[in-house]
Motif scaffolding. Structure first.
Motif, PDB file in Angstrom:
ATOM      1  N   GLN A 106       0.720  -1.120   0.062  1.00 39.23           N
ATOM      2  CA  GLN A 106       0.254   0.031  -0.002  1.00 39.23           C
ATOM      3  C   GLN A 106       0.852   1.193   0.082  1.00 39.23           C
ATOM      4  O   GLN A 106       0.568   2.126  -0.725  1.00 39.23           O
ATOM      5  CB  GLN A 106      -0.984  -0.116   1.215  1.00 39.23           C
ATOM      6  CG  GLN A 106      -1.954   0.999   1.175  1.00 39.23           C
ATOM      7  CD  GLN A 106      -2.805   1.062   2.398  1.00 39.23           C
ATOM      8  OE1 GLN A 106      -2.916   0.136   3.095  1.00 39.23           O
ATOM      9  NE2 GLN A 106      -3.615   2.098   2.497  1.00 39.23           N
ATOM     10  N   TRP A 119      -7.733   8.314  -5.159  1.00 40.76           N
ATOM     11  CA  TRP A 119      -7.917   7.120  -5.811  1.00 40.76           C
ATOM     12  C   TRP A 119      -8.814   7.010  -6.918  1.00 40.76           C
ATOM     13  O   TRP A 119      -8.621   6.574  -7.872  1.00 40.76           O
ATOM     14  CB  TRP A 119      -8.269   5.920  -4.748  1.00 40.76           C
ATOM     15  CG  TRP A 119      -8.595   4.812  -5.211  1.00 40.76           C
ATOM     16  CD1 TRP A 119      -9.651   4.118  -4.839  1.00 40.76           C
ATOM     17  CD2 TRP A 119      -7.949   4.171  -6.266  1.00 40.76           C
ATOM     18  NE1 TRP A 119      -9.682   2.970  -5.590  1.00 40.76           N
ATOM     19  CE2 TRP A 119      -8.737   2.763  -6.296  1.00 40.76           C
ATOM     20  CE3 TRP A 119      -6.607   3.927  -6.764  1.00 40.76           C
ATOM     21  CZ2 TRP A 119      -8.321   1.686  -7.067  1.00 40.76           C
ATOM     22  CZ3 TRP A 119      -6.162   2.786  -7.787  1.00 40.76           C
ATOM     23  CH2 TRP A 119      -7.232   1.930  -7.643  1.00 40.76           C
ATOM     24  N   GLU A 120     -10.027   7.791  -6.816  1.00 40.12           N
ATOM     25  CA  GLU A 120     -11.096   7.709  -7.716  1.00 40.12           C
ATOM     26  C   GLU A 120     -10.698   8.632  -9.102  1.00 40.12           C
ATOM     27  O   GLU A 120     -11.016   8.237  -9.940  1.00 40.12           O
ATOM     28  CB  GLU A 120     -12.251   8.447  -7.023  1.00 40.12           C
ATOM     29  CG  GLU A 120     -12.761   7.562  -6.040  1.00 40.12           C
ATOM     30  CD  GLU A 120     -12.049   8.024  -4.877  1.00 40.12           C
ATOM     31  OE1 GLU A 120     -11.249   8.845  -4.617  1.00 40.12           O
ATOM     32  OE2 GLU A 120     -12.657   7.389  -3.661  1.00 40.12           O
ATOM     33  N   TRP A 132      -0.850  -3.168 -12.365  1.00 41.00           N
ATOM     34  CA  TRP A 132      -1.692  -1.793 -11.962  1.00 41.00           C
ATOM     35  C   TRP A 132      -2.764  -1.388 -12.986  1.00 41.00           C
ATOM     36  O   TRP A 132      -3.748  -1.033 -12.562  1.00 41.00           O
ATOM     37  CB  TRP A 132      -0.581  -0.880 -11.494  1.00 41.00           C
ATOM     38  CG  TRP A 132      -1.136   0.487 -11.316  1.00 41.00           C
ATOM     39  CD1 TRP A 132      -1.236   1.622 -11.855  1.00 41.00           C
ATOM     40  CD2 TRP A 132      -1.614   0.576  -9.871  1.00 41.00           C
ATOM     41  NE1 TRP A 132      -1.734   2.627 -10.945  1.00 41.00           N
ATOM     42  CE2 TRP A 132      -2.068   1.993  -9.629  1.00 41.00           C
ATOM     43  CE3 TRP A 132      -1.925  -0.138  -8.736  1.00 41.00           C
ATOM     44  CZ2 TRP A 132      -2.618   2.640  -8.819  1.00 41.00           C
ATOM     45  CZ3 TRP A 132      -2.609   0.353  -7.817  1.00 41.00           C
ATOM     46  CH2 TRP A 132      -3.009   1.662  -7.565  1.00 41.00           C
ATOM     47  N   ILE A 135      -5.695  -3.317 -12.035  1.00 37.94           N
ATOM     48  CA  ILE A 135      -6.519  -3.108 -10.962  1.00 37.94           C
ATOM     49  C   ILE A 135      -7.282  -1.714 -11.055  1.00 37.94           C
ATOM     50  O   ILE A 135      -8.305  -1.530 -10.631  1.00 37.94           O
ATOM     51  CB  ILE A 135      -5.503  -2.888  -9.573  1.00 37.94           C
ATOM     52  CG1 ILE A 135      -4.641  -4.265  -9.456  1.00 37.94           C
ATOM     53  CG2 ILE A 135      -6.172  -2.178  -8.364  1.00 37.94           C
ATOM     54  CD1 ILE A 135      -3.808  -4.012  -8.601  1.00 37.94           C
ATOM     55  N   CYS A 136      -6.786  -0.778 -11.743  1.00 35.89           N
ATOM     56  CA  CYS A 136      -7.475   0.326 -12.153  1.00 35.89           C
ATOM     57  C   CYS A 136      -8.634   0.217 -13.079  1.00 35.89           C
ATOM     58  O   CYS A 136      -9.842   0.774 -12.884  1.00 35.89           O
ATOM     59  CB  CYS A 136      -6.531   1.584 -12.848  1.00 35.89           C
ATOM     60  SG  CYS A 136      -5.280   1.913 -11.821  1.00 35.89           S
ATOM     61  N   LYS A 137      -8.317  -0.812 -13.904  1.00 33.95           N
ATOM     62  CA  LYS A 137      -9.396  -1.187 -14.892  1.00 33.95           C
ATOM     63  C   LYS A 137     -10.917  -1.874 -14.051  1.00 33.95           C
ATOM     64  O   LYS A 137     -12.168  -1.532 -14.262  1.00 33.95           O
ATOM     65  CB  LYS A 137      -9.220  -2.050 -15.955  1.00 33.95           C
ATOM     66  CG  LYS A 137     -10.325  -2.234 -17.028  1.00 33.95           C
ATOM     67  CD  LYS A 137      -9.859  -3.346 -18.045  1.00 33.95           C
ATOM     68  CE  LYS A 137     -10.724  -3.960 -19.003  1.00 33.95           C
ATOM     69  NZ  LYS A 137     -10.377  -4.814 -20.135  1.00 33.95           N
ATOM     70  N   ARG A 139     -11.210  -1.349 -10.812  1.00 34.37           N
ATOM     71  CA  ARG A 139     -11.926  -0.110 -10.039  1.00 34.37           C
ATOM     72  C   ARG A 139     -12.954   0.592 -10.934  1.00 34.37           C
ATOM     73  O   ARG A 139     -14.232   0.773 -10.476  1.00 34.37           O
ATOM     74  CB  ARG A 139     -10.778   0.877  -9.807  1.00 34.37           C
ATOM     75  CG  ARG A 139     -11.258   2.111  -9.105  1.00 34.37           C
ATOM     76  CD  ARG A 139     -10.342   3.153  -9.237  1.00 34.37           C
ATOM     77  NE  ARG A 139     -10.119   3.436 -10.560  1.00 34.37           N
ATOM     78  CZ  ARG A 139      -9.317   4.340 -11.208  1.00 34.37           C
ATOM     79  NH1 ARG A 139      -8.558   5.003 -10.263  1.00 34.37           N
ATOM     80  NH2 ARG A 139      -9.158   4.712 -12.396  1.00 34.37           N
ATOM     81  N   ASP A 140     -12.769   1.086 -12.278  1.00 34.71           N
ATOM     82  CA  ASP A 140     -13.690   1.851 -13.060  1.00 34.71           C
ATOM     83  C   ASP A 140     -15.014   0.625 -13.311  1.00 34.71           C
ATOM     84  O   ASP A 140     -16.009   1.018 -13.295  1.00 34.71           O
ATOM     85  CB  ASP A 140     -12.976   1.776 -14.325  1.00 34.71           C
ATOM     86  CG  ASP A 140     -11.914   2.896 -14.295  1.00 34.71           C
ATOM     87  OD1 ASP A 140     -12.089   3.619 -13.137  1.00 34.71           O
ATOM     88  OD2 ASP A 140     -11.080   2.739 -15.232  1.00 34.71           O
ATOM     89  N   GLU A 141     -14.877  -0.745 -13.323  1.00 33.44           N
ATOM     90  CA  GLU A 141     -15.982  -1.552 -13.427  1.00 33.44           C
ATOM     91  C   GLU A 141     -16.738  -1.609 -12.355  1.00 33.44           C
ATOM     92  O   GLU A 141     -17.999  -1.538 -12.493  1.00 33.44           O
ATOM     93  CB  GLU A 141     -15.542  -2.833 -14.047  1.00 33.44           C
ATOM     94  CG  GLU A 141     -14.870  -3.100 -15.446  1.00 33.44           C
ATOM     95  CD  GLU A 141     -14.319  -4.274 -15.772  1.00 33.44           C
ATOM     96  OE1 GLU A 141     -14.400  -5.068 -14.634  1.00 33.44           O
ATOM     97  OE2 GLU A 141     -13.811  -4.588 -16.922  1.00 33.44           O
ATOM     98  N   ILE A 142     -16.025  -1.628 -11.244  1.00 31.44           N
ATOM     99  CA  ILE A 142     -16.877  -1.541 -10.058  1.00 31.44           C
ATOM    100  C   ILE A 142     -17.516  -0.412  -9.757  1.00 31.44           C
ATOM    101  O   ILE A 142     -18.734  -0.266  -9.247  1.00 31.44           O
ATOM    102  CB  ILE A 142     -16.002  -2.003  -8.813  1.00 31.44           C
ATOM    103  CG1 ILE A 142     -15.598  -3.451  -8.934  1.00 31.44           C
ATOM    104  CG2 ILE A 142     -16.674  -1.757  -7.280  1.00 31.44           C
ATOM    105  CD1 ILE A 142     -14.343  -3.866  -7.854  1.00 31.44           C
ATOM    106  N   HIS A 143     -16.839   0.709  -9.977  1.00 33.10           N
ATOM    107  CA  HIS A 143     -17.469   2.186 -10.164  1.00 33.10           C
ATOM    108  C   HIS A 143     -18.796   2.149 -10.882  1.00 33.10           C
ATOM    109  O   HIS A 143     -20.009   2.727 -10.500  1.00 33.10           O
ATOM    110  CB  HIS A 143     -16.417   3.020 -10.243  1.00 33.10           C
ATOM    111  CG  HIS A 143     -16.950   4.514 -10.178  1.00 33.10           C
ATOM    112  ND1 HIS A 143     -17.444   5.067  -8.916  1.00 33.10           N
ATOM    113  CD2 HIS A 143     -17.291   5.542 -11.153  1.00 33.10           C
ATOM    114  CE1 HIS A 143     -17.846   6.358  -9.272  1.00 33.10           C
ATOM    115  NE2 HIS A 143     -17.747   6.617 -10.716  1.00 33.10           N
TER     116      HIS A 143
END
Length: 313
Positions: A106, A119-120, A132, A135-137, A139-143
């Motif tokens: 972290q 982070w957003e 990485w 992970i960012c991709k 994050r976008d899908e979960i958002h």
């Protein structure tokens, strides 16, 4: 290690007796040279008695334990600053083993990628690793999924349901995932239900074996459906268990057997015992299969002869 007790001879004697029992049981001895007793509200005569009984030195306050000063008074601001500086040095040396792996990861992510951004709002640079970027991709899908929630309150349970595909509920899960079943057979049965065991047909697809013939019977391709329960060897084992449990089943499918067990009405304890027995059977078949695969001296014909002899009794 710090041990506390009441300031009387009986309590201290009992604590010392407990340490001796611990030493006799575990084999670890308390070092009298490195140990001290701190007393308060007791007379000098009692100090001498306790010193002679324990064999420990009588210490004086204050003393330092794990970098923290221990005293009857409140810690001063200067002493707090020393403790804070020590904690900051440990946090800054995150490349060492002072932090856990997740903690160091972290700190590394914030130091290398996110830095002062939120982070957003962070976008991975072109030079970022593929991990990485993935992970960012994600994050976008979960958002995007979170925005589809009808409720304004964020709930992890709701997001998990949106991420996971919908599946039909089964009628045996509550009695199967209970405290009566053994964890290992329960887990192996769950893998078998999901077709996630490394049967020989799967190993053949991975080019890890040259032959996908069943290890137990040598009559057919070893698949999950064949092993549970179309294989002659596993069928004979299943029949022995179900007859012993007083349950007559003509099905040769693990899914069908568990479904029928879940529909049994009446005694709930009997239903749970039957499901536990089925899970133990699945685990036993899988363990026998692995033993025969790993030990070339085990002959499947000999195993079948033994099972036939047991079924005739």
């Amino acid at each position: 290690m710090l041990l506390f007790c009441s300031g009387d001879i009986d309590s201290i004697s009992m604590m010392i007796s407990g340490l001796k029992i611990f030493s006799d049981t575990i084999g670890l001895q308390v070092s009298a040279e490195k140990s001290e007793i701190y007393l308060a509200g007791m007379s000098p005569r009692e100090h001498e008695v306790i010193k002679n009984v324990s064999g420990f030195k009588i210490g004086k306050l204050p003393f330092t334990y794990l970098g923290v000063p221990i005293d009857t008074k409140k810690i001063t601001p200067i002493e707090c600053e020393l403790l804070i500086d020590k904690m900051c040095r440990r946090i800054k040396s995150w490349s060492s083993w002072n932090l856990s792996y997740s903690g160091r990861l972290q700190l590394w992510v914030h130091a290398v990628y996110i830095k002062d951004q939120k982070w957003e709002d962070h976008n991975p640079p072109i030079t970022a690793s593929w991990i990485w970027k993935g992970i960012c991709k994600l994050r976008d899908e979960i958002h995007a999924i979170v925005q589809q929630q009808t409720s304004t309150q964020y709930k992890i349970k709701g997001v998990c349901r949106l991420l996971m595909p919908a599946e039909n509920n089964v009628n045996w899960s509550r009695n199967f995932w209970c405290r009566y079943s053994v964890p290992k057979p329960r887990f192996i049965t769950w893998l078998a239900m999901r077709s996630r065991l490394y049967t020989r047909d799967r190993l053949l697809n991975f080019d890890l074996v040259q032959d996908a013939t069943c290890v137990l019977c040598s009559n057919d391709i070893e698949t999950h459906d064949h092993l549970f329960f179309q294989c002659l060897c596993s069928v004979m084992i299943l029949q022995q268990i179900t007859q012993w449990m007083g349950y007559d089943s003509t099905s040769h499918s693990l899914h069908s057997i568990l479904h029928k067990c879940g529909n049994i009405r009446g005694n709930r304890m009997k239903k749970r015992a039957l499901l536990v027995a089925i899970a133990a059977t699945v685990y036993g078949v899988w363990k026998l299969r692995n033993d025969m695969k790993d030990d070339p001296t085990l002959d499947n014909k000999a195993v079948l002869d033994i099972l036939r002899a047991l079924s005739e009794k």
